[in-house]
Design an enzyme around this catalytic site. Structure first.
Site, PDB file in Angstrom:
ATOM      1  N   HIS A 190      36.604  10.271  -4.978  1.00 21.47           N
ATOM      2  CA  HIS A 190      35.719  11.328  -4.504  1.00 21.47           C
ATOM      3  C   HIS A 190      36.119  12.689  -5.055  1.00 21.47           C
ATOM      4  CE1 HIS A 190      38.933  11.467  -1.342  1.00 21.47           C
ATOM      5  NE2 HIS A 190      38.790  12.762  -1.528  1.00 21.47           N
TER       6      HIS A 190
ATOM      7  N   HIS B 252      31.761  21.676 -11.576  1.00 18.57           N
ATOM      8  CA  HIS B 252      30.543  21.135 -11.005  1.00 18.57           C
ATOM      9  C   HIS B 252      30.713  19.644 -10.732  1.00 18.57           C
ATOM     10  CE1 HIS B 252      30.159  20.570 -15.401  1.00 18.57           C
ATOM     11  NE2 HIS B 252      29.653  19.401 -15.063  1.00 18.57           N
TER      12      HIS B 252
ATOM     13  N   ASN C  83      36.126  23.176   7.768  1.00 23.65           N
ATOM     14  CA  ASN C  83      37.217  23.697   8.590  1.00 23.65           C
ATOM     15  C   ASN C  83      36.582  24.540   9.692  1.00 23.65           C
ATOM     16  OD1 ASN C  83      39.666  22.785   7.100  1.00 23.65           O
ATOM     17  ND2 ASN C  83      38.638  23.885   5.454  1.00 23.65           N
TER      18      ASN C  83
ATOM     19  N   ARG D 180      34.846  22.250   0.112  1.00 23.04           N
ATOM     20  CA  ARG D 180      34.819  22.862   1.442  1.00 23.04           C
ATOM     21  C   ARG D 180      33.461  23.505   1.649  1.00 23.04           C
ATOM     22  NH1 ARG D 180      39.902  23.542  -0.572  1.00 23.04           N
ATOM     23  NH2 ARG D 180      41.552  22.679   0.744  1.00 23.04           N
TER      24      ARG D 180
END
Length: 137
Positions: free
Chosen positions: A7, A77, A63, A11
């Protein structure tokens, strides 16, 4: 023993908004979610298939209490191969997504690419599948 890309983690400032973009606009599936109350974060994994099938996925990390991040200069990207990037970009725009580079040949070459942005400003490149394995040129 072989290795596999599992993966890419990014964030995000609003997990629900990002899940909606990746599933409803890009057509990925929400594969799983988890929360860690002790360390105050939530994860969502989205993709076109499970890692167990050899597919790479995107880990969206929220978060708690952080609603915006400065985009890092080291992250470039995500790249997604598609059979028809022209139709894909039209569908993304129709769904409210932001197409930042219209589909067409890469500068100085014939590989057809396009770029879109997710709600947090991360770039996603679409590459016409017929040339996705040939490299940019």
């Amino acid at each position: 023993m072989s290795s596999q890309l599992l993966h890419t983690m990014i964030r995000v400032g609003n997990l629900e908004r990002s899940i909606a973009f990746y599933t409803e606009v890009l057509g990925m599936k929400l594969l799983r979610t988890s929360e860690n109350p002790e360390y105050k974060y939530s994860l969502a994994f989205v993709g076109y298939g499970e890692e167990s099938t050899g597919q790479a996925v995107v880990e969206l990390t929220y978060n708690w209490g952080t609603d915006k991040y400065d985009l890092g200069t080291g992250f470039g990207h995500l790249a997604i191969g598609d059979e028809d990037i022209y139709a894909r970009c039209a569908a993304i725009a129709a769904a409210g997504g932001k197409v930042t580079r219209a589909p067409g040949p890469v500068a100085g070459g014939t590989t057809e690419i396009a770029f879109v942005e997710d709600p947090d400003g991360y770039k996603i490149e679409f590459i016409q599948m017929k040339s996705a394995t040939q490299g940019l040129g």
